[in-house]
Design an enzyme around this catalytic site. Structure first.
Site, PDB file in Angstrom:
ATOM      1  CB  CYS A  50      31.627  39.908  46.889  1.00  0.00           C
ATOM      2  SG  CYS A  50      30.220  40.150  48.140  1.00  0.00           S
ATOM      3  CG  HIS A  70      34.574  38.459  50.593  1.00  0.00           C
ATOM      4  ND1 HIS A  70      34.860  39.887  49.959  1.00  0.00           N
ATOM      5  CD2 HIS A  70      33.325  38.626  50.697  1.00  0.00           C
ATOM      6  CE1 HIS A  70      33.804  40.295  49.898  1.00  0.00           C
ATOM      7  NE2 HIS A  70      32.730  39.689  50.315  1.00  0.00           N
ATOM      8  CD  GLU A  95      38.663  39.518  49.693  1.00  0.00           C
ATOM      9  OE1 GLU A  95      37.579  40.587  49.729  1.00  0.00           O
ATOM     10  OE2 GLU A  95      38.530  38.571  48.953  1.00  0.00           O
TER      11      GLU A  95
END
Length: 394
Positions: free
Chosen positions: A285, A373, A375
């Site tokens: 990001c 993202h 994660e």
């Protein structure tokens, strides 16, 4: 003195010479000795073709003469250098005065032999992909030819360089003069596990903690850092966070929020260290945006429809992301800015349906970034994180 007296004196003088001088000369001649450094030697028509014989002479300062009993088999120079000509035997003779020394020379055809510096080697599709094989040849001056039993697994060049292609086994053969030497190549997909140490750039938000947790789940040891010694880490991850100061890319503020100039300074310093050290960098990001700006790119400061939602993306074929995910991927985004002008050396690897950039990678450096993202995407996101760790492993 009359003639008879002179004649008698001459005869007496010759008699004395024979008594005293000639025996000395005979003794001196008898003391001459000559010997060679070799009594026999084997040479090869297709190998070691020459040998230097040395004569040691005592009792004479005369010149040593050399000869060969069969010049078709072996010749000898005036300095004692013997050269093989064809198979057979010849006697090389060194003569000093009346004395001789001899060396038996046997000339053979050397049997052809070839051996490799390795009998087996293990390569990895995502690690050490090449190995150089060297062939040692005796008995032949012919060209060594190389081949692979399975070119889909491993190929070999004309100089013996083996390159892994995919997991499996292949036999590399080196051939000369009808003789062959072989090396078994085993190609594996993964480098043996090693605990990687990854630096995650500090972020004022919780993004650094999320990135750390996901990387630890992928198997890495992780530290959140504001500064670090690059030698202590295998790679750097720049997580999400607030907007970058537009002054960094020479623009006025037209929608950037939450600017933290100190954070910009810290993270730019980190990426600069790792890039200059040639170590891998992965941006998430804000991290992608930071990479783009670092390499001279700019940002769109306010875009719509990318805040906290899943959306479709298309991926460029043969890019790192393309090899991982194919031509398309649903991703989750939490951003309102995007890469605009692309930085030097970077290329776009993924775009959203509105054409905004979702993935970048450097053309030559181990640097890449995603606008989404991973994660937060479970096992799907782990794929790209593990790929980054593989890059660090290399």
């Amino acid at each position: 003195m009359n003639t008879k007296t002179r004649h008698a004196l001459l005869i007496f003088t010759m008699f004395l010479f024979s008594l005293f001088l000639l025996p000395g000369s005979r003794a001196e001649a008898a003391s001459v000795k000559i010997r060679l450094n070799k009594s026999s030697v084997t040479l090869y028509t297709n190998g070691t073709k020459t040998v230097k014989l040395k004569a040691t002479v005592t009792g004479s300062k005369g010149k040593v003469t050399w000869s060969s009993s069969d010049k078709k088999v072996a010749t000898v120079s005036s300095s004692g250098k013997v050269t093989a000509k064809k198979t057979g035997t010849a006697i090389i003779t060194a003569k000093a005065g009346t004395k001789t020394a001899k060396c038996k020379v046997t000339v053979k055809k050397c049997p052809v032999k070839i051996r490799l510096n390795k009998s087996s080697a293990t390569l990895y599709t995502n690690g050490t992909k090449t190995v150089k094989l060297k062939a040692t040849v005796t008995g032949s001056k012919g060209k060594v030819t190389w081949s692979s039993s399975n070119k889909k697994v491993a190929t070999v060049s004309s100089s013996g360089k083996v390159t892994a292609k995919k997991a499996g086994t292949a036999t590399i053969s080196a051939k000369v003069g009808g003789k062959t030497a072989k090396c078994k190549i085993t190609v594996k997909n993964q480098i043996p596990a090693r605990k990687l140490k990854i630096a995650v750039a500090y972020s004022a938000s919780g993004d650094a903690d999320s990135a750390k947790a996901a990387l630890q789940y992928a198997g890495a040891s992780v530290d959140i850092v504001q500064d670090c010694k690059v030698k202590d880490y295998d790679g750097l991850v720049i997580p999400g966070g607030v907007d970058i100061d537009p002054a960094r890319y020479k623009a006025k503020n037209k929608g950037s929020v939450g600017i933290n100039k100190n954070l910009d300074r810290l993270q730019f310093a980190l990426i600069d260290k790792f890039v200059k050290a040639g170590k891998p960098v992965f941006g998430i990001c804000r991290g992608l945006q930071l990479i783009n700006v670092y390499f001279g790119g700019t940002l769109k400061q306010d875009i719509a429809n990318h805040r906290g939602l899943y959306h479709a993306t298309t991926i460029v074929k043969n890019s790192r992301l393309g090899k991982l995910y194919g031509s398309s991927l649903q991703v989750i985004s939490y951003h309102h800015q995007a890469a605009d002008k692309i930085g030097n050396g970077l290329k776009v690897t993924q775009r959203a349906s509105d054409n905004n950039v979702e993935g970048l990678e450097h053309k030559t450096l181990p640097v890449m970034g995603v606008q989404w993202h991973p994660e937060c995407m479970g096992s799907t996101g782990q794929i790209v994180l593990k790929e980054f760790l593989m890059i660090c492993q290399q």
